[in-house]
Design a protein around this motif. Structure first.
Motif, PDB file in Angstrom:
ATOM      1  N   ARG A  84       0.837  -1.208   0.000  1.00  0.00           N
ATOM      2  CA  ARG A  84       0.000   0.000   0.000  1.00  0.00           C
ATOM      3  C   ARG A  84       0.869   1.255   0.000  1.00  0.00           C
ATOM      4  NH1 ARG A  84      -3.629  -2.944   3.274  1.00  0.00           N
ATOM      5  NH2 ARG A  84      -2.609  -2.203   5.170  1.00  0.00           N
ATOM      6  N   ASP A  85       1.975   1.197   0.777  1.00  0.00           N
ATOM      7  CA  ASP A  85       2.890   2.330   0.821  1.00  0.00           C
ATOM      8  C   ASP A  85       3.535   2.547  -0.550  1.00  0.00           C
ATOM      9  OD1 ASP A  85       4.101   4.451   2.014  1.00  0.00           O
ATOM     10  OD2 ASP A  85       5.555   3.291   3.185  1.00  0.00           O
ATOM     11  N   MET A  86       3.895   1.446  -1.200  1.00  0.00           N
ATOM     12  CA  MET A  86       4.457   1.538  -2.562  1.00  0.00           C
ATOM     13  C   MET A  86       3.459   2.183  -3.518  1.00  0.00           C
ATOM     14  SD  MET A  86       6.409  -1.851  -3.882  1.00  0.00           S
ATOM     15  CE  MET A  86       7.169  -2.891  -2.665  1.00  0.00           C
ATOM     16  N   ALA A  87       2.209   1.723  -3.455  1.00  0.00           N
ATOM     17  CA  ALA A  87       1.190   2.237  -4.372  1.00  0.00           C
ATOM     18  C   ALA A  87       0.959   3.728  -4.144  1.00  0.00           C
ATOM     19  CB  ALA A  87      -0.114   1.456  -4.194  1.00  0.00           C
ATOM     20  N   ALA A  88       1.052   4.152  -2.886  1.00  0.00           N
ATOM     21  CA  ALA A  88       0.806   5.560  -2.570  1.00  0.00           C
ATOM     22  C   ALA A  88       1.989   6.441  -2.972  1.00  0.00           C
ATOM     23  CB  ALA A  88       0.515   5.714  -1.082  1.00  0.00           C
ATOM     24  N   ARG A  89       3.219   5.955  -2.762  1.00  0.00           N
ATOM     25  CA  ARG A  89       4.406   6.797  -2.973  1.00  0.00           C
ATOM     26  C   ARG A  89       5.055   6.622  -4.345  1.00  0.00           C
ATOM     27  NH1 ARG A  89       7.540   6.157   2.781  1.00  0.00           N
ATOM     28  NH2 ARG A  89       8.981   7.601   1.760  1.00  0.00           N
ATOM     29  N   ARG A  90       4.733   5.509  -5.013  1.00  0.00           N
ATOM     30  CA  ARG A  90       5.207   5.233  -6.377  1.00  0.00           C
ATOM     31  C   ARG A  90       6.715   5.483  -6.540  1.00  0.00           C
ATOM     32  NH1 ARG A  90       0.518   5.857 -10.817  1.00  0.00           N
ATOM     33  NH2 ARG A  90      -1.203   5.163  -9.501  1.00  0.00           N
ATOM     34  N   PRO A  91       7.536   4.716  -5.841  1.00  0.00           N
ATOM     35  CA  PRO A  91       8.989   4.898  -5.972  1.00  0.00           C
ATOM     36  C   PRO A  91       9.454   4.614  -7.393  1.00  0.00           C
ATOM     37  CG  PRO A  91       8.481   2.834  -4.858  1.00  0.00           C
ATOM     38  CD  PRO A  91       7.188   3.579  -4.964  1.00  0.00           C
ATOM     39  N   ARG A  92      10.517   5.316  -7.813  1.00  0.00           N
ATOM     40  CA  ARG A  92      11.016   5.152  -9.179  1.00  0.00           C
ATOM     41  C   ARG A  92      12.370   4.451  -9.230  1.00  0.00           C
ATOM     42  NH1 ARG A  92       8.427  10.406 -10.012  1.00  0.00           N
ATOM     43  NH2 ARG A  92       6.918  10.195 -11.723  1.00  0.00           N
ATOM     44  N   SER A  93      13.003   4.247  -8.073  1.00  0.00           N
ATOM     45  CA  SER A  93      14.341   3.650  -8.065  1.00  0.00           C
ATOM     46  C   SER A  93      14.509   2.778  -6.835  1.00  0.00           C
ATOM     47  CB  SER A  93      15.403   4.754  -8.051  1.00  0.00           C
ATOM     48  OG  SER A  93      15.355   5.463  -6.818  1.00  0.00           O
ATOM     49  N   LEU A  94      15.567   1.957  -6.850  1.00  0.00           N
ATOM     50  CA  LEU A  94      15.873   1.130  -5.686  1.00  0.00           C
ATOM     51  C   LEU A  94      16.159   2.003  -4.474  1.00  0.00           C
ATOM     52  CD1 LEU A  94      18.106  -1.636  -7.330  1.00  0.00           C
ATOM     53  CD2 LEU A  94      15.757  -1.881  -6.510  1.00  0.00           C
TER      54      LEU A  94
ATOM     55  N   VAL B 167       6.436  -2.789 -12.336  1.00  0.00           N
ATOM     56  CA  VAL B 167       4.971  -2.688 -12.289  1.00  0.00           C
ATOM     57  C   VAL B 167       4.556  -1.232 -12.128  1.00  0.00           C
ATOM     58  CG1 VAL B 167       2.906  -3.292 -10.962  1.00  0.00           C
ATOM     59  CG2 VAL B 167       4.667  -5.026 -11.391  1.00  0.00           C
ATOM     60  N   ILE B 168       5.218  -0.526 -11.207  1.00  0.00           N
ATOM     61  CA  ILE B 168       4.892   0.879 -10.970  1.00  0.00           C
ATOM     62  C   ILE B 168       5.152   1.705 -12.228  1.00  0.00           C
ATOM     63  CG2 ILE B 168       5.543   2.926  -9.627  1.00  0.00           C
ATOM     64  CD1 ILE B 168       6.188   0.934  -7.295  1.00  0.00           C
ATOM     65  N   ALA B 169       6.263   1.428 -12.906  1.00  0.00           N
ATOM     66  CA  ALA B 169       6.606   2.168 -14.135  1.00  0.00           C
ATOM     67  C   ALA B 169       5.549   1.964 -15.225  1.00  0.00           C
ATOM     68  CB  ALA B 169       7.978   1.733 -14.639  1.00  0.00           C
ATOM     69  N   SER B 170       4.986   0.762 -15.287  1.00  0.00           N
ATOM     70  CA  SER B 170       3.969   0.496 -16.302  1.00  0.00           C
ATOM     71  C   SER B 170       2.722   1.341 -16.060  1.00  0.00           C
ATOM     72  CB  SER B 170       3.603  -0.993 -16.330  1.00  0.00           C
ATOM     73  OG  SER B 170       2.878  -1.354 -15.161  1.00  0.00           O
ATOM     74  N   PHE B 171       2.422   1.637 -14.801  1.00  0.00           N
ATOM     75  CA  PHE B 171       1.278   2.500 -14.485  1.00  0.00           C
ATOM     76  C   PHE B 171       1.613   3.963 -14.770  1.00  0.00           C
ATOM     77  CE2 PHE B 171      -0.546  -1.191 -12.726  1.00  0.00           C
ATOM     78  CZ  PHE B 171      -1.883  -0.921 -12.485  1.00  0.00           C
ATOM     79  N   GLU B 172       2.863   4.328 -14.494  1.00  0.00           N
ATOM     80  CA  GLU B 172       3.280   5.705 -14.766  1.00  0.00           C
ATOM     81  C   GLU B 172       3.192   5.980 -16.267  1.00  0.00           C
ATOM     82  OE1 GLU B 172       4.451   8.136 -12.532  1.00  0.00           O
ATOM     83  OE2 GLU B 172       3.643   6.803 -11.012  1.00  0.00           O
ATOM     84  N   GLY B 173       3.598   4.971 -17.039  1.00  0.00           N
ATOM     85  CA  GLY B 173       3.584   5.150 -18.490  1.00  0.00           C
ATOM     86  C   GLY B 173       2.181   5.247 -19.049  1.00  0.00           C
ATOM     87  N   GLY B 174       1.209   4.569 -18.333  1.00  0.00           N
ATOM     88  CA  GLY B 174      -0.152   4.609 -18.831  1.00  0.00           C
ATOM     89  C   GLY B 174      -0.838   5.902 -18.504  1.00  0.00           C
TER      90      GLY B 174
END
Length: 589
Positions: free
Chosen positions: A548-558, A582-589
């Motif tokens: 949930r924290d990942m989904a909210a903050r959408r990190p872009r790097s390690l 996975v997060i990048a695929s949502f950012e791209g969409g």
């Protein structure tokens, strides 16, 4: 010099700060001081020995009561990069494990108390460097505890033979008497006692009389779609409930000691790996469960004690997310429990009666359930918690003392041999052949209950059975219990708490994705795939709260992932890029 605990906490476990008394316990252990830590389930007890094991020289010997629990903790420790192994009857690599121990290649070694107390194991340890003894589920050492294991009593000679090695005892449930017994039995000084609060604020407690058991269980399942445990009192009840629940669109499996070992192991493994399975079990499905994402626990009958209830219900919500614990009880549960007292040693009967009385106070109270639980463990909680059934919907209560006296009088005047149905018919003046044949329509108690008081008879009978004023004979007839005359004479009162009106449909609660975020679901799917490939339960990869924290903050790097709670170096390296993709695929969409 030991490594810095705060650095290890972040780098290995992915946390910025300790929780509760963790830091106090870890600091004591690293300083070489013996400690007994009383910490609630879900408070992070395993970190209290895992972190020192990484900070100190030598191997930490973890003494644990169940092979399943050891192997579950073993998976989690290895996923963190901790060099861990176990020596059990189920491990074929025991020679390699012993060699690694002697060579100093292990941080943690899990063993059962039966093995730990043997002379051969002590000889093995003398060839290795030992940094810490951790005794998990330490209440098992006490005859006063609710899960006494005689082999725990044999550990003291092993501990004393390594007098310079600190010892850490851990348990979630121990009243004052049990705590003192643990200290004595394991040779821990009184100043070594560290007590965390017992409160589990994320668990909502609800307690109801049984009134259509399968409907009540079904309502809990419908409201909580995540994994759940239903505790039944017998093997037969376990099978029956599991079979009845199989048509509800959820995987449901039974677990009890009568199943073949391979079936038990397979069912447990399926539950551990699942994100929505319901396990119907006896308490044999107990301490071996270290699954953090259990969303509900239902007791389909009365537990053995408040300690047992606290521990079993505490298997819900170990990840800190909302969870519910529901207890469904019947007056007959109390009758059977009192009958079982006669089977235990006379010196233990007083304590057993006190346990039943404490359970009676918990199920019958109209006040805060959490406050009753916490007071039992010696705490001084606020009068309301806002997260139990009685606090969320305060129940009405009535003075039912007069009704109780009428019911007891009817039981006495009909000869203390008839069931409640007959007693109700006499009191409410319902004519039938059975009443007429026995002349019970000529008794002074015939027809003395009418109107709204009629609805009180069943709950009053239940309350009298809880209070040991009524009991059943071998044919199911009601007869006086030891406390009956005190109620008849008006020396004891009954303030009856009225159960809430039956609800048709439960509201879905405690869902993993309450806001319906599609990214969160995609991250869960990624976790599921990684878990299957690695042969691990999904929660060992990451907890829902981390996703949930990942989904909210959408990190872009390690480097961004390192800022999210619950992601240490090892997991970031092993799994981080997959989630970033996975997060990048949502950012791209």
């Amino acid at each position: 010099m030991p490594a810095d605990p705060a650095t290890l906490l972040h780098d290995i476990f992915g946390f910025e700060r300790f929780r509760g008394v963790q830091e106090q316990v870890v600091t004591r252990i690293i300083a070489g001081r013996n400690t007994l830590a009383i910490m609630p389930t879900g408070a992070g007890k395993s970190l209290c020995y895992q972190l020192p094991a990484m900070a100190m020289e030598g191997c930490c010997i973890v003494i644990s009561p169940l092979i399943a629990l050891m192997h579950d903790q073993l998976r989690s420790a290895r996923a963190l990069g901790i060099r861990a192994a176990s020596l059990t009857s189920a491990d074929a690599d025991w020679r390699e494990t012993q060699d690694r121990l002697v060579a100093g290649e292990l941080d943690l070694l899990y063993v059962a108390p039966e093995r730990a107390s043997g002379a051969g194991f002590r000889s093995l340890l003398e060839r290795a460097r030992i940094g810490l003894f951790a005794i998990d589920e330490a209440h098992c050492v006490s005859e006063w505890g609710h899960d006494f294991r005689p082999d725990y009593r044999l550990l003291r000679p092993l501990l004393d033979s390594f007098a310079d090695v600190p010892r850490l005892a851990l348990t979630a449930t121990a009243d004052e008497h049990t705590r003192q017994d643990i200290l004595v039995q394991l040779g821990i000084e009184a100043e070594g006692l560290v007590i965390s609060g017992f409160d589990r604020p994320n668990i909502r407690y609800a307690i109801q009389p049984r009134d259509g058991l399968m409907r009540q269980i079904g309502a809990v399942m419908d409201a909580h779609p995540g994994p759940g445990i239903i505790y039944a009192q017998t093997r037969a009840a376990t099978e029956k409930i599991a079979e009845s629940l199989k048509g509800r669109g959820r995987p449901v499996l039974p677990y009890h000691a009568g199943l073949p070992p391979d079936v038990r192991a397979a069912n447990q493994a399926a539950f551990i790996a699942s994100e929505d399975m319901v396990m119907v079990a006896t308490v044999a499905f107990g301490m071996g469960i270290d699954k953090p994402d259990v969303r509900f626990v239902v007791h389909a009958g009365l537990p053995k004690s408040i300690e047992s209830y606290y521990q079993e219900s505490g298997r819900a919500g170990r990840d800190g997310d909302p969870a519910v614990a529901t207890l469904l009880w019947g007056a007959e549960d109390f009758v059977r429990a009192r009958q079982r007292i006669t089977e235990v040693d006379p010196e233990r009967q007083k304590g057993e009666r006190a346990r039943i009385a404490a359970l009676g106070a918990l199920v019958e109270t109209g006040a805060c359930r959490r406050a009753v639980l916490l007071r039992h463990f010696g705490e001084d909680p606020p009068p309301t918690c806002g997260n139990c059934d009685n606090c969320l919907a305060p129940p009405p209560s009535v003075d039912a003392t007069t009704t109780a006296q009428k019911l007891l009088s009817a039981v006495y005047r009909t000869g203390q041999s008839f069931g409640l149905g007959h007693i109700e018919a006499v009191l409410t003046g319902k004519p039938n052949d059975k009443i007429a044949q026995r002349g019970h329509d000529r008794l002074s108690v015939y027809g003395i209950v009418e109107g709204e008081e009629t609805a009180l008879l069943k709950p009053v009978a239940r309350a009298l059975m809880v209070r040991d004023a009524l009991e059943t004979n071998e044919h199911g007839g009601l007869q006086f219990g030891p406390a009956a005359r005190a109620f008849l004479r008006g020396e004891e009162k009954i303030a009856l708490v009225l159960p809430p009106a039956r609800q048709r449909r439960g509201k879905r609660n405690g869902e993993a994705n309450p806001v319906g975020d599609p990214l969160f679901e995609a991250l869960r799917a990624c976790r599921r795939t990684l878990a299957m490939e690695a042969g691990l339960p999904p929660y060992v990869i990451f907890h829902d709260s981390t996703l949930r924290d990942m989904a909210a903050r959408r990190p872009r790097s390690l480097a961004d992932l390192a800022l999210i709670s619950g992601i240490g170096e090892r997991k970031r390296e092993a799994y981080g890029q997959a989630f970033l993709d996975v997060i990048a695929s949502f950012e791209g969409g």
